[in-house]
Design an enzyme around this catalytic site. Structure first.
Site, PDB file in Angstrom:
ATOM      1  N   ARG A 164     -39.267  -4.625 -59.308  1.00  0.00           N
ATOM      2  CA  ARG A 164     -37.917  -4.750 -59.884  1.00  0.00           C
ATOM      3  C   ARG A 164     -37.969  -4.872 -61.424  1.00  0.00           C
ATOM      4  NH1 ARG A 164     -37.201  -3.712 -55.360  1.00  0.00           N
ATOM      5  NH2 ARG A 164     -35.551  -4.413 -53.970  1.00  0.00           N
ATOM      6  N   SER A 239     -29.677  -8.324 -53.370  1.00  0.00           N
ATOM      7  CA  SER A 239     -30.475  -9.547 -53.491  1.00  0.00           C
ATOM      8  C   SER A 239     -30.152 -10.243 -54.806  1.00  0.00           C
ATOM      9  CB  SER A 239     -31.966  -9.218 -53.488  1.00  0.00           C
ATOM     10  OG  SER A 239     -32.322  -8.518 -52.329  1.00  0.00           O
ATOM     11  N   GLU A 335     -32.529 -11.843 -59.768  1.00  0.00           N
ATOM     12  CA  GLU A 335     -32.798 -10.409 -59.864  1.00  0.00           C
ATOM     13  C   GLU A 335     -31.619  -9.742 -60.568  1.00  0.00           C
ATOM     14  OE1 GLU A 335     -32.898  -6.340 -58.462  1.00  0.00           O
ATOM     15  OE2 GLU A 335     -32.192  -7.606 -56.823  1.00  0.00           O
TER      16      GLU A 335
HETATM   17  N1  EPU Z   1     -35.363 -13.471 -43.956  1.00  0.00           N
HETATM   18  C1  EPU Z   1     -34.905 -14.558 -43.260  1.00  0.00           C
HETATM   19  N2  EPU Z   1     -33.606 -14.925 -43.451  1.00  0.00           N
HETATM   20  C2  EPU Z   1     -32.771 -14.274 -44.292  1.00  0.00           C
HETATM   21  C3  EPU Z   1     -33.246 -13.177 -45.010  1.00  0.00           C
HETATM   22  C4  EPU Z   1     -34.557 -12.785 -44.821  1.00  0.00           C
HETATM   23  O1  EPU Z   1     -35.633 -15.162 -42.500  1.00  0.00           O
HETATM   24  O2  EPU Z   1     -31.614 -14.698 -44.385  1.00  0.00           O
HETATM   25  C5  EPU Z   1     -36.740 -13.005 -43.719  1.00  0.00           C
HETATM   26  C6  EPU Z   1     -36.723 -11.761 -42.823  1.00  0.00           C
HETATM   27  O3  EPU Z   1     -36.718 -12.098 -41.480  1.00  0.00           O
HETATM   28  C7  EPU Z   1     -37.966 -11.047 -43.226  1.00  0.00           C
HETATM   29  C8  EPU Z   1     -38.111 -11.414 -44.701  1.00  0.00           C
HETATM   30  O4  EPU Z   1     -37.337 -12.577 -44.919  1.00  0.00           O
HETATM   31  O5  EPU Z   1     -39.095 -11.544 -42.545  1.00  0.00           O
HETATM   32  C9  EPU Z   1     -37.689 -10.290 -45.620  1.00  0.00           C
HETATM   33  O6  EPU Z   1     -36.328  -9.952 -45.399  1.00  0.00           O
HETATM   34  P1  EPU Z   1     -35.737  -8.487 -45.652  1.00  0.00           P
HETATM   35  O7  EPU Z   1     -36.562  -7.477 -44.945  1.00  0.00           O
HETATM   36  O8  EPU Z   1     -34.280  -8.526 -45.336  1.00  0.00           O
HETATM   37  O9  EPU Z   1     -35.974  -8.215 -47.186  1.00  0.00           O
HETATM   38  P2  EPU Z   1     -35.853  -9.133 -48.494  1.00  0.00           P
HETATM   39  O10 EPU Z   1     -37.227  -9.494 -48.937  1.00  0.00           O
HETATM   40  O11 EPU Z   1     -34.898 -10.236 -48.287  1.00  0.00           O
HETATM   41  C10 EPU Z   1     -36.095  -7.089 -50.099  1.00  0.00           C
HETATM   42  C11 EPU Z   1     -35.392  -6.497 -51.288  1.00  0.00           C
HETATM   43  C12 EPU Z   1     -34.144  -5.766 -50.837  1.00  0.00           C
HETATM   44  C13 EPU Z   1     -34.551  -4.667 -49.875  1.00  0.00           C
HETATM   45  C14 EPU Z   1     -35.276  -5.296 -48.696  1.00  0.00           C
HETATM   46  C15 EPU Z   1     -35.819  -4.281 -47.730  1.00  0.00           C
HETATM   47  C16 EPU Z   1     -35.888  -7.929 -53.187  1.00  0.00           C
HETATM   48  C17 EPU Z   1     -35.387  -8.948 -54.150  1.00  0.00           C
HETATM   49  N3  EPU Z   1     -35.045  -7.537 -52.227  1.00  0.00           N
HETATM   50  O12 EPU Z   1     -35.243  -8.075 -49.540  1.00  0.00           O
HETATM   51  O13 EPU Z   1     -33.554  -5.150 -51.986  1.00  0.00           O
HETATM   52  O14 EPU Z   1     -33.406  -3.951 -49.409  1.00  0.00           O
HETATM   53  O15 EPU Z   1     -36.410  -6.051 -49.180  1.00  0.00           O
HETATM   54  O16 EPU Z   1     -36.931  -3.649 -48.277  1.00  0.00           O
HETATM   55  O17 EPU Z   1     -37.031  -7.492 -53.315  1.00  0.00           O
HETATM   56  C18 EPU Z   1     -32.004  -5.623 -53.743  1.00  0.00           C
HETATM   57  O18 EPU Z   1     -32.952  -5.595 -54.503  1.00  0.00           O
HETATM   58  O19 EPU Z   1     -30.837  -5.824 -54.141  1.00  0.00           O
HETATM   59  C19 EPU Z   1     -32.236  -5.431 -52.318  1.00  0.00           C
HETATM   60  C20 EPU Z   1     -31.263  -5.533 -51.405  1.00  0.00           C
END
Ligand code: EPU
Length: 339
Positions: A164, A239, A335
């Site tokens: 990012r 995010s 972010e």
């Molecule tokens: N999780 C939870 N509870 C929640 C949210 C997440 O337990 O409320 C756990 C999920 O179960 C999973 C892990 O956290 O094991 C990761 O969750 P998720 O796959 O939803 O991805 P994220 O790390 O929360 C990142 C990016 C997103 C992108 C997703 C998918 C960042 C800051 N965010 O989110 O990007 O869509 O991965 O690749 O890196 C953005 O940047 O605006 C964005 C939406």
């Protein structure tokens, strides 16, 4: 090119915050952007460049000039047996472009389906989702130097892409306006289905046997629609925080104390911790302070249920940061660009 005074930005930021710009201008073509930069008419004033407004949180009125970049379109710039090179203008909607490339039979951007915003912002924060970052398909970009008025080309290395992040968020912040980005897409599909949620969704869709670029795009759309609120309906900027990257020793301690913690190994023996997991674990999902809230389906996303002010969203974010710090000893970094 018309300068408007006291302009409402409510419809120009996906959080839907009702902030006003003291001055506002919309630049609708490359020529507009170049002429505007060369004229240096607003030298000495504070300026803010707004693309799709999908990563900005306004906490007050903007006491300067907001420049909305609106140059649309994309074109083929080159091709060979394996690849096609497409040049997309900064003001073009990202997802509309991604879907067109898929319809035309090119692969590469399908995992990045449905990301809100315009193309010019994609390299600045190196957008990423479901195992792919825009840097993986990036070839080069053209940007105008705001000091000299010269259009310059940046290759992948000179953009210094990171998680990012890019040089346009660090040493060259505010120094250039991106005009267009060149992506190198695959004619023969290369699939990225390593991200668990994609595999699961493809199975659910019955497409696990016959994977295609279109099926992956649809899987991503299904996952995003089930978790991430549509900014057209509920204000948000995806995010709100970055996923923190920590040293292995610290991760081992956390894993010991919280065996379910969600994390991924990174280069250099480090670990990226899912901030959403930590926020969720602390019970924040669905929390609400007036119209500022934590999304009920994805704890990393903060939302505006209607009339929240930017500073109310920041106050909620600060509460979350303090609670994560207290329990996990980790400082969450936003972010979103807070203005
Ligand atoms: N999780 C939870 N509870 C929640 C949210 C997440 O337990 O409320 C756990 C999920 O179960 C999973 C892990 O956290 O094991 C990761 O969750 P998720 O796959 O939803 O991805 P994220 O790390 O929360 C990142 C990016 C997103 C992108 C997703 C998918 C960042 C800051 N965010 O989110 O990007 O869509 O991965 O690749 O890196 C953005 O940047 O605006 C964005 C939406």
């Amino acid at each position: 090119m018309q300068i408007i005074e006291n302009y409402s930005l409510k419809h120009l930021n996906t959080f839907g915050i009702d902030a006003r710009a003291k001055y506002f201008v919309e630049l609708n073509s490359d020529e507009d952007i170049i002429d505007f930069v060369k004229a240096k008419g607003f030298a000495g004033h504070k300026t803010l460049i707004l693309n799709g407004g999908s990563n900005t949180l306004f906490t007050k009125d903007f006491d300067g000039l907001v420049i909305k970049i609106n140059n649309p379109g994309y074109e083929l710039s080159d091709e060979n047996n394996n690849h096609i090179f497409l040049k997309i203008k900064a003001g073009e909607n990202w997802d509309a472009f991604v879907q067109k490339t898929i319809e035309q039979g090119y692969s590469g951007l399908e995992n990045l389906s449905m990301i809100p915003g315009n193309a010019g912002a994609a390299p600045i924060q190196n957008i990423g989702a479901y195992g792919v970052e825009q840097k993986d398909l990036f070839h080069s970009l053209e940007a105008i130097n705001r000091e000299t008025g010269k259009v310059e080309s940046f290759d992948k290395e000179s953009c210094r892409f990171g998680y990012r992040s890019s040089i346009f968020k660090t040493t060259l912040k505010e120094k250039y306006i991106i005009l267009a980005v060149n992506y190198r897409l695959n004619k023969k599909p290369v699939f990225n289905i390593g991200y668990g949620a994609i595999k699961d969704e493809l199975k659910k869709m019955g497409s696990a046997e016959e994977i295609s670029t279109k099926a992956i795009a649809q899987a991503v759309r299904n996952i995003r629609s089930s978790k991430l609120p549509d900014p057209e309906k509920i204000g948000n900027a995806g995010s709100f925080f970055k996923n923190p990257v920590i040293a292995k020793e610290k991760y081992m301690k956390l894993k010991n104390a919280f065996p379910d913690i969600s994390a991924y190994p990174e280069s250099g023996g480090k670990y990226k911790i899912a901030a959403g997991w930590m926020i969720d674990h602390l019970g924040w999902k669905g929390a609400r302070r007036g119209d500022a809230g934590v999304c009920a389906t994805q704890a990393l996303v903060l939302v505006n249920y209607g009339n929240a002010a930017g500073h109310e969203i920041v106050a909620l974010a600060t509460e979350i940061q303090q609670s994560v710090k207290k329990t996990f000893g980790i400082c969450l970094e936003p972010e979103v660009n807070i203005v």
